[in-house]
Each structure stands twice: as C-alpha cells, then as structure tokens.
Design a protein around this motif. Sequence first.
Motif, mmCIF file in Angstrom:
data_model
loop_
_atom_site.group_PDB
_atom_site.id
_atom_site.type_symbol
_atom_site.label_atom_id
_atom_site.label_comp_id
_atom_site.label_asym_id
_atom_site.label_seq_id
_atom_site.Cartn_x
_atom_site.Cartn_y
_atom_site.Cartn_z
ATOM 1 N N GLY B 23 4.328 -2.253 -9.018
ATOM 2 C CA GLY B 23 4.846 -3.361 -8.225
ATOM 3 C C GLY B 23 5.202 -2.848 -6.838
ATOM 4 N N CYS B 24 4.200 -2.273 -6.159
ATOM 5 C CA CYS B 24 4.467 -1.532 -4.924
ATOM 6 C C CYS B 24 4.591 -2.436 -3.703
ATOM 7 C CB CYS B 24 3.367 -0.501 -4.677
ATOM 8 S SG CYS B 24 1.763 -1.268 -4.351
ATOM 9 N N GLY B 25 4.341 -3.750 -3.876
ATOM 10 C CA GLY B 25 4.444 -4.671 -2.740
ATOM 11 C C GLY B 25 3.494 -4.279 -1.624
ATOM 12 N N GLU B 45 -0.308 -3.351 -7.794
ATOM 13 C CA GLU B 45 0.182 -4.606 -7.217
ATOM 14 C C GLU B 45 -0.745 -5.746 -7.622
ATOM 15 O OE1 GLU B 45 3.143 -5.286 -5.589
ATOM 16 O OE2 GLU B 45 2.296 -7.265 -5.875
ATOM 17 N N ASP B 47 -0.213 -8.971 -5.918
ATOM 18 C CA ASP B 47 -0.249 -9.893 -4.785
ATOM 19 C C ASP B 47 -1.320 -9.478 -3.762
ATOM 20 O OD1 ASP B 47 0.603 -11.877 -2.878
ATOM 21 O OD2 ASP B 47 1.505 -10.217 -1.778
ATOM 22 N N GLY B 50 -0.052 -8.012 -0.502
ATOM 23 C CA GLY B 50 0.485 -6.668 -0.705
ATOM 24 C C GLY B 50 -0.644 -5.644 -0.788
ATOM 25 N N CYS B 54 -1.444 -2.444 1.660
ATOM 26 C CA CYS B 54 -1.583 -1.062 1.166
ATOM 27 C C CYS B 54 -2.853 -0.420 1.725
ATOM 28 C CB CYS B 54 -1.627 -1.036 -0.358
ATOM 29 S SG CYS B 54 -0.055 -1.399 -1.127
ATOM 30 N N SER B 86 11.131 -4.864 -10.946
ATOM 31 C CA SER B 86 10.114 -5.546 -11.741
ATOM 32 C C SER B 86 10.270 -5.374 -13.243
ATOM 33 C CB SER B 86 8.700 -5.151 -11.303
ATOM 34 O OG SER B 86 8.597 -3.773 -11.127
#
Lengths: 363, 197
Positions: B23-25, B45, B47, B50, B54, B86
Amino acid sequence: MKSQRELHTFSSGIILETGEALSSFDLMVDTYGELNNDKSNAILVCHAFSGSHHAAGSSDDGKSGWWDELIGPNKAIDTNKFFVVSPNNLGSCFGSTGPISICPETGEVYGKAFPAISVLDWVNSQEMLLSKLGINSWACVLGGSLGGMQALQWAITFPDKIQRAGIIAAAAKASSQNIALNEVSRESIRKDVNFHEGDYLKNDTFPKSGLKAARMLAHITYLSEENMNKRFGRKIQDVESRVDDLVDYEVENYLQYKGEKFSQVFDANTYILMTRAMDDFDPAKKFDNELKDALKKVTAKLLIVGFKSDWLFPPERGKEIQLAAMQSGISSSYLELEGQQGHDSFLFGNERYQKNIEAFLRS
Amino acid sequence: MNNPLTNIVQDWIQSSSNVIDFGCGDGSLLEELREQKQTIGYGIEIDPNGILSCLRKNIPVIEKNIDDGIDEFSECSFDVAIMASSIQCLKEPNVALGKILNLSNKCIVTIPNLGYWRCRLALLLGRMPVTPSLPSSWYGTENIHLCTIKDFEDLCSKENIIIEDSIHLNKERNKSKFAAIAPNLLSSEGVYLLARK
C-alpha cells in the motif's frame, strides 16, 4: 516526425541457435526520430509474429504502423525525445532475409530450407544492428506478445546493452494451450494441397487457403469474448457486403475478410517459423526451469504489462516474470491494465497505458 | 520531506535495506528512504494514480490488491516490510501479519487507535469517530478491523510477535511524548516495529 527506411546488410552472416548459419542476411529497418549526440536515446521496438518494421506513421497506401498509437511526436514513445528503431525480424517476409529470400549459396528461394529461427537469434541479429548503428546500448527495448519475449531475451542476453525492457502482453514461455493453438494453424497450412512440404514457391503456387484458415483461428485468440460480442454479437451480415455466399454472421464475414487480407501479404513458411519461435521460447530452460536464475544477470529495469481481457498471454503470465525478477532483486514493475481488446490490447493506446509507458521511459 | 512516516521510521531501517511497502501510495516513503538510507524498495499499490507516481519516481511498483492475498510473494525475502494504514483494511489482518513476517525480517505497521480519547468521546456522544487517523465516514471507510492499541499489542503477544519498538502519534500524526504516557488513551495512532520471536 523524421522517419527513414533502410535495408541493412550483414555480410558477415550469423550463427543461429541451432548451430546452422546464414552466410549473409538483411534486416529491413524503420527509424523514427533522431539519435542524440551521446547516442543515449535509442529505443528498439520488437514486433509480434505477423508484424513488420512499419511500426509508426502512415505508409503511401495510408496504412498506419502497428504501434502508431504509441509511437510518434508527443506520444508514449515520443519521437521528439527518442530515436526509435524498428526492424523486421530475421525470417519474416517484409524485406528482411527469410524463407521467401534467395539463398546466396544455391541461387534459389530458401522456402522450406530456411533454418529455424529462435527469439535469441532475433536478439543476436538486433545486437548486430545496434553495433552497426554505432550505439552502445538501448535506452529501452520493448514490444508486445512475441515482441515482449524479445525484450525479455534482450535483458537476459545483453545486460550491458539495455537500460530498460518493456515486456507487454507476453510470457516467459508459451503455455500448452498456446502451442496447441499454433499447431492447429500450422496443420491447416501444411495440409493445404498447395503447400508442397514448404516448397510451394518453387512449384509456383501458394497455400493460400491454409494460411487464411490459420489466420482466422489465430485472430480469434487475439480478441476477447466480450469484445467480439460487443462488436459483432449475433448480427447477420448484410447480403451486399458478404465476402462470399457461405457467410451468415458478421463475425464470420470479418474473419473471412481478415484471413483473406492476411493470406495475400504473409508467407506460409514464415508463419510456421514464427509460431515455432514463439513455442520454443523458454529462457528458463537452461537454468533448470528456474526463471529467477535466468534473470540473475539482468541489470535493465523491467516494466511488465498485462491486460485483463487477454486470454492468450493472460496477466498472470506477466506476473510470473515480475515475481521471478523480484526474487532476483531486479528493479521491476508490473501493471495490469483494463484493455478491452483481448491480446490485441497492447496495440491500442489507452490513456493509462500511454502515461505509464511514458513514465517508465523517462524514469 | 513529504511523507511524515519517513522521519518516524527511518531510524528503524538500516542502510541499503531491501524494503517492500504494501500500500505504497505515491511511493513517497520509498523515495525518501532511498534518499536517506539507500534502500532498495518495491511498492505494492492498487490505485492507478499512485502507480503512475511510483513509475515517475523510478520506484518499482506492482499493481495489486493486497486483499487478494500476498501468498505470491512467499518466496521473496526482504529486510523490512512496511504496512502503513492498511492492515485494518485486510480480511484477516492477523493472518496477513504472520505472512508478512514470513517474507521479511522486520515489519513496520501503523494502527489507527480506536481507544484514542477523541474516538471514545465521539462514541460516548453517540457518533462514529472521525479523526485524522480515521478520516472517513462510517459508510466510506475501508477499515473493517479497527482495534485499540491494547488490542493490537495483545494480538502480537498471542501470535508470538515481538514488538521491538513503538512510536505513538498525536492528532497531527506527529511523534508525541505525551501520547506515549498512556498510548491507548492519548495516541491517535501507533507505529510498530515487529519481528518474529
């Protein structure tokens, strides 16, 4: 967009993976954009099995290149920034040396005598092209399907000559189903009465109907069920535009049309050679079937892309490559894109696909 | 620094560590750790924005819904796994925690604290709490396994997980000595460094 088409001759020849040799060979190569002063902006795009060097821009007859949606000024593969090199593969039939070429030793057309070509052979021939162009390394090698397999092989074979690899709608090896589908295509070509065991050109004929049927089957595998339903459903083809009397449904008419067109431009021996190269691709084989070991020396950054509606090389096959790369500590990203067009999704430039490719090339 | 977690966790991460961020956004934590600690990091991730961020930051990222399980990573090994904001969204956070510690030596987890006095007050007044650590309304939240600091620490002890260090945050999500006095009541969020016994 500056574009150029050139036939490159490699008169020193090449020794193939099988041990056989070609004493000399040609590659038909398109380039788009301009090479910068430090020669750091060259990108190699590799075509899928029926593709050609014509990747971008429109030809005189108005036909767009196979990756025209992604390659061009301000597109994902921006020709204002990158020098894109797009060769026709060795063994293909669009200008590079292949089964329809004349063998210099015999003075006759190669036909069935043309040796088997592997993905590694393509990569080796492209490396010779790289050095002929005076470039030290590719900023990126990328391609979809069989083109993605070449990008993967590049990262494995020439780690110091590739900065990035974009492996799109591809797999680290063909599945049993992939091989099976290819075999049905090959069988329909071989059983055409005009095939003459591959020496049809010497007999002044051509296995057109076999090649057409092969393409019709293969074409289905490039589309998704949903996409076909949406596009054709069960619609009946209007009588005036039927390609022949046997056709009822629109989807039949479409496949007949596509198959017919393909059979006019493609070579049957090339079809067999290309599908064999795809079936035999398996870089992990030499490493006890451990893909992560095959990837140990990779230094290129990898971007692996799968499409949800692709059932020929489904996203899981790409994921396997990414996971193996991660296990070997290689910088690798994985994207799973929507793409409605099945396996063919890699050809179409939807917004997310474009943006991510662009970001990867700039990273 | 853009990601407030960087300051909080960087002392726990050794130079050149191999890090995975579930869940690194937008990848900002991994980017800052790469600058500060020369880490090699992967982000996971779901999203699309996001993921694109990255790639732009040159952070390797894998598109994946963590809720579908993390079994595929079982043969990978990392020095540190990060799960910030998360774990309470997962179907079986206790199982996930065990699996994460199977593939990494250490695990950094953040837990929004439902025992925080503002949460308690909200409930006392008959309302679901909405705080900076729990910003969503009851119908919009992805949190399905909320707990208090005490609950979480109990789970760790039950699962044979060592809490090597912990930091407690105030409402502004900053490290707070005050919150550390009685974290279950005074901290809005706990950040934990966990390892296997």
